[in-house]
Design a protein around this motif. Structure first.
Motif, PDB file in Angstrom:
ATOM      1  N   TYR A 110      12.768  -1.359   8.795  1.00 50.54           N
ATOM      2  CA  TYR A 110      12.413  -2.602   8.177  1.00 50.54           C
ATOM      3  C   TYR A 110      13.552  -2.791   7.512  1.00 50.54           C
ATOM      4  CZ  TYR A 110       7.566  -2.646   9.512  1.00 50.54           C
ATOM      5  OH  TYR A 110       6.304  -2.719  10.139  1.00 50.54           O
TER       6      TYR A 110
ATOM      7  N   ARG B 231      10.191  -9.760   1.572  1.00 48.05           N
ATOM      8  CA  ARG B 231       9.744 -10.953   1.036  1.00 48.05           C
ATOM      9  C   ARG B 231      10.485 -11.382  -0.159  1.00 48.05           C
ATOM     10  NH1 ARG B 231       4.019 -10.887   0.955  1.00 48.05           N
ATOM     11  NH2 ARG B 231       4.105  -9.976  -1.269  1.00 48.05           N
TER      12      ARG B 231
ATOM     13  N   LEU C 230       7.880  -4.415   3.220  1.00 49.08           N
ATOM     14  CA  LEU C 230       7.373  -5.971   3.553  1.00 49.08           C
ATOM     15  C   LEU C 230       7.523  -6.852   2.241  1.00 49.08           C
ATOM     16  CD1 LEU C 230       4.628  -5.728   6.227  1.00 49.08           C
ATOM     17  CD2 LEU C 230       7.041  -6.252   6.573  1.00 49.08           C
TER      18      LEU C 230
END
Length: 191
Positions: A47, A94, A90
């Motif tokens: 990620y 963000r 995540l």
């Protein structure tokens, strides 16, 4: 109960989880987490893309999971850890994405009249429209949106707090945000 490192390493994941819940000794949690470091690191690297960021995230997730363990009834540590680690990445992405856009001049924005849930409402009309439109959402959408945007809860947190499935939480947030935007724009055009 278990008094040396070799004995601890012989315990199953479930035994370590049970002992940590009962005795709250960091040595049990440390051994349990150690077994999943490659999984967490690989997920974070996937990620975040950078090794130093992934290494930092592994440590952040360790602290986050250790704190959350006592608040949740974790039955499948592997699945739960995966969800927490993924949501951590995540959320970090963000936050990083928001930081990239902080210095953009408003004149460069394609549609500056549209504001999002993350922006603070500037006028009483916008605040009124937002309050009205939140009440127009379904209960599930409103709860999910409020937890996610106003209380900064992760998907895993919302699943635990509401009992909704992960897929439902994602759907409620996405649909709730779209419905809010449409409702707010409609309300502001009427005024």
């Amino acid at each position: 109960m278990v008094n040396n490192k070799n004995n601890i390493q012989q315990l199953s994941n479930e035994e370590l989880l049970d002992l940590y819940k009962k005795e709250a000794k960091p040595v049990y949690f440390g051994e349990l987490y150690r077994r999943y470091i490659p999984l967490v690191y690989g997920l974070c690297l996937k990620y975040l893309g950078e090794e130093p960021d992934a290494q930092d995230a592994v440590m952040d997730v360790y602290e986050e999971v250790q704190q959350k363990m006592h608040r949740y009834d974790v039955r499948n540590f592997h699945t739960w850890l995966y969800s927490v680690a993924k949501n951590h990445c995540l959320q970090r992405l963000r936050k990083d994405k928001q930081a990239l856009f902080v210095n953009i001049d408003h004149a460069d924005m394609e549609n500056e009249d549209v504001f999002t849930l993350l922006d603070k409402a500037n006028t009483s009309e916008e605040e009124t429209a937002l309050a009205y439109c939140l009440d127009e959402l379904t209960v599930e959408q409103r709860r999910s949106v409020e937890f996610f945007y106003y209380e900064n809860k992760s998907y895993a947190d919302i699943v635990s707090l509401t009992g909704y499935t992960l897929a439902k939480v994602k759907s409620y947030i996405q649909n709730g945000k779209r419905n809010l935007k449409n409702c707010i724009l409609g309300r502001l055009k009427k005024d």
